[in-house]
Design a protein around this motif. Structure first.
Motif, PDB file in Angstrom:
ATOM      1  N   MET A   1      35.123  18.005 -37.576  1.00 38.77           N
ATOM      2  CA  MET A   1      35.477  18.651 -38.778  1.00 38.77           C
ATOM      3  C   MET A   1      35.231  17.528 -39.694  1.00 38.77           C
ATOM      4  N   SER A   2      35.372  18.019 -41.025  1.00 35.86           N
ATOM      5  CA  SER A   2      34.743  17.180 -42.262  1.00 35.86           C
ATOM      6  C   SER A   2      35.600  16.242 -43.033  1.00 35.86           C
ATOM      7  N   ARG A   3      35.493  15.325 -43.638  1.00 34.29           N
ATOM      8  CA  ARG A   3      36.204  14.631 -44.573  1.00 34.29           C
ATOM      9  C   ARG A   3      36.210  15.096 -45.727  1.00 34.29           C
ATOM     10  N   ILE A   4      37.100  15.577 -46.543  1.00 37.13           N
ATOM     11  CA  ILE A   4      36.816  16.135 -47.512  1.00 37.13           C
ATOM     12  C   ILE A   4      38.145  15.626 -48.546  1.00 37.13           C
ATOM     13  N   LEU A   5      37.534  15.418 -49.922  1.00 40.87           N
ATOM     14  CA  LEU A   5      38.398  14.823 -51.017  1.00 40.87           C
ATOM     15  C   LEU A   5      38.551  16.068 -52.037  1.00 40.87           C
ATOM     16  N   ILE A   6      39.755  16.151 -52.485  1.00 43.24           N
ATOM     17  CA  ILE A   6      40.111  17.075 -53.614  1.00 43.24           C
ATOM     18  C   ILE A   6      40.667  16.488 -54.676  1.00 43.24           C
TER      19      ILE A   6
ATOM     20  N   ILE B   1      33.472  26.774 -46.943  1.00 44.37           N
ATOM     21  CA  ILE B   1      33.230  25.617 -46.027  1.00 44.37           C
ATOM     22  C   ILE B   1      33.510  25.698 -44.592  1.00 44.37           C
ATOM     23  N   LEU B   2      34.302  26.917 -44.354  1.00 39.04           N
ATOM     24  CA  LEU B   2      34.460  27.282 -42.841  1.00 39.04           C
ATOM     25  C   LEU B   2      33.172  27.626 -42.081  1.00 39.04           C
ATOM     26  N   GLU B   3      32.541  28.438 -43.298  1.00 36.42           N
ATOM     27  CA  GLU B   3      31.361  29.002 -42.555  1.00 36.42           C
ATOM     28  C   GLU B   3      30.302  28.013 -42.281  1.00 36.42           C
ATOM     29  N   HIS B   4      30.170  27.040 -43.254  1.00 33.76           N
ATOM     30  CA  HIS B   4      29.152  26.268 -43.190  1.00 33.76           C
ATOM     31  C   HIS B   4      29.057  25.234 -42.018  1.00 33.76           C
ATOM     32  N   GLY B   5      30.281  25.060 -41.271  1.00 34.53           N
ATOM     33  CA  GLY B   5      30.214  24.318 -40.055  1.00 34.53           C
ATOM     34  C   GLY B   5      29.896  22.725 -40.417  1.00 34.53           C
ATOM     35  N   ASP B   6      29.182  22.386 -39.509  1.00 34.85           N
ATOM     36  CA  ASP B   6      28.848  20.929 -39.454  1.00 34.85           C
ATOM     37  C   ASP B   6      27.686  20.307 -40.277  1.00 34.85           C
ATOM     38  N   ARG B   7      27.095  21.225 -40.856  1.00 37.32           N
ATOM     39  CA  ARG B   7      25.868  20.871 -41.937  1.00 37.32           C
ATOM     40  C   ARG B   7      26.408  20.170 -42.839  1.00 37.32           C
ATOM     41  N   PRO B   8      25.519  19.521 -43.603  1.00 36.81           N
ATOM     42  CA  PRO B   8      25.615  18.672 -44.799  1.00 36.81           C
ATOM     43  C   PRO B   8      26.022  19.402 -45.947  1.00 36.81           C
TER      44      PRO B   8
ATOM     45  N   LEU C   1      42.273  24.226 -45.584  1.00 37.99           N
ATOM     46  CA  LEU C   1      41.433  23.428 -45.104  1.00 37.99           C
ATOM     47  C   LEU C   1      42.179  22.631 -43.962  1.00 37.99           C
ATOM     48  N   GLN C   2      43.347  21.988 -44.256  1.00 38.28           N
ATOM     49  CA  GLN C   2      44.292  21.179 -43.523  1.00 38.28           C
ATOM     50  C   GLN C   2      44.350  21.939 -42.326  1.00 38.28           C
ATOM     51  N   ARG C   3      44.942  23.260 -42.364  1.00 34.30           N
ATOM     52  CA  ARG C   3      45.223  24.201 -41.340  1.00 34.30           C
ATOM     53  C   ARG C   3      43.956  24.616 -40.538  1.00 34.30           C
TER      54      ARG C   3
END
Length: 413
Positions: A1-6, A323-330, A20-22
């Motif tokens: 899972m990704s690290r995301i800053l908002i 974001i959820l559909e993008h998966g692990d891609r950059p 995203l957290q859930r």
């Protein structure tokens, strides 16, 4: 899972953070204020969330006020004549209830919920320099703070921004003690009162830090007779006094409901103005990295149509799905632009509709407002467009389609 800053703890930022957290992502929210400071501060806006926007909160389990009993079931329009009399007056019924929860209440609760469920919260009014240092530490950085230095990162899009100056002078007060409209005493409704060539008064039943209340919100045409509120900005009681004086002069039927009103709290007023604009959603940092803007950072409409918080919810919902559909891609610049485009496609009609409402209404819109007073289906359809503005493209925004629709309804009577 990704690290995301908002960056930003408003409707869009916190709604996305919770979603995203859930979904299992590691999310950090940077807020300029603590939850206690938000809850105890000045009101930040008006807001009324309509059905489809509330659905986006329900999908992530963030509808904390579903059982509060605070529900708005209608939306009405009144137009004042030259003698301050009502020449148009009607109420449309909403298919899904709406809610107006003071953002001090909602954002404080959401920030606490996010942190209680393991989210990281950093209290800092982020600067461009902060973002430049922090962005490389995350897979994706989003900017949801619609004010401050960092908004300058996002350039105005002149092709989508017809106005470069404020189109309304804004003044609002949250009050207790306002009585209901006698025409519909059992229905809480948003009321739009139009004083042609002068201003609009929007009344929103709401819920604030001290319980149920009403919002009195003037949108005055700059340079007109009601462009008087700036001088009172530092004095909440004077702001309320000026709002009531304007009601007495232009909307006596609303003034009659305000005999016993008082401010809900010391931070219950707001005065200001800003130019509505659309900005490019992808910004480059000094070091060459990119960040993605959200909601008011990229699409800041005038509040005359009440779509700000609704668009923020749409933005959070659009970005969450992307974001959820993008998966692990950059999360590269192409992803950011495609996601921003998807959001714009969802709210472009809101911008067109809002900008149209800021101009003198064209004849076909006046005909619609008049016809809504004669035909309940027209009133109901107009009201429900606040939840689904896309519907307006099929009738309200086009003179011929509007005429055809009115004729169709009239023939069915």
């Amino acid at each position: 899972m990704s690290r995301i800053l908002i960056v930003g703890a408003g409707q869009s930022g916190l709604q996305l953070a919770l979603g995203l957290q859930r979904a299992g992502h590691e999310v950090t929210v940077m807020s300029a204020r603590t939850s206690e400071e938000i809850r105890g501060g000045r009101v930040m806006s008006t807001q009324c969330m309509f059905g489809q926007a509330l659905d986006t909160e329900r999908r992530i389990g963030a509808d904390l006020w579903a059982e509060s009993g605070h529900r708005i079931d209608g939306l009405g329009v009144s137009v004042a004549g030259p003698e301050s009399q009502r020449v148009i007056d009607w109420l449309g019924r909403l298919d899904q209830y709406a809610q107006s929860i003071d953002q001090r209440v909602k954002m404080a609760a959401w920030l606490e919920l996010f942190e209680a469920e393991g989210g990281a919260v950093v209290i800092n009014a982020a600067t461009v320099s902060d973002l430049d240092q922090l962005a490389p530490l995350y897979d994706l950085t989003l900017v949801a703070a619609g004010k401050g230095e960092i908004t300058a990162l996002f350039d105005r899009d002149p092709a989508r921004s017809p106005y470069d100056t404020p189109q309304r002078a804004l003044a609002l007060a949250y009050v207790h003690g306002m009585t209901r409209r006698p025409e519909h005493p059992d229905t809480d409704a948003v009321r739009f009162n139009i004083v042609p060539g002068v201003a609009e008064l929007i009344n929103i039943p709401s819920y604030t830090v001290s319980g149920n209340c009403d919002i009195l919100f003037w949108e005055a045409i700059p340079g007109g007779p009601l462009d008087v509120f700036d001088q009172y900005a530092g004095d909440p009681k004077a702001v309320l006094g000026a709002i009531l004086d304007a009601l007495r002069t232009y909307l006596p039927w609303e003034y009659e409901r305000c005999a016993n009103v008082e401010l809900t709290d010391a931070g219950a007023t707001l005065v200001g103005r800003y130019a509505p604009q659309v900005r490019h959603a992808v910004a480059e940092l000094p070091s060459g990295g990119h960040v993605l803007g959200m909601a008011d950072v990229t699409v800041a409409n005038d509040p005359i149509t009440g779509q700000g918080s609704n668009n923020a919810a749409r933005c959070a919902d659009t970005y969450l799905q992307a974001i959820l559909e993008h998966g692990d891609r950059p999360f590269d610049r192409e992803f950011m632009q495609n996601t921003a485009d998807a959001y714009w496609n969802r709210v472009a009609v809101c911008t067109a509709w809002t900008n149209a409402m800021l101009a003198p209404p064209p004849p076909h819109v006046l005909e619609i407002l008049g016809a809504a007073g004669q035909f309940q289906p027209i009133a109901d359809r107009f009201a429900n467009g606040f939840s689904n503005p896309e519907d307006y493209t099929t009738w309200l925004l086009d003179p011929q389609l509007a005429a055809d629709y009115i004729a169709q309804v009239a023939a069915q009577r």
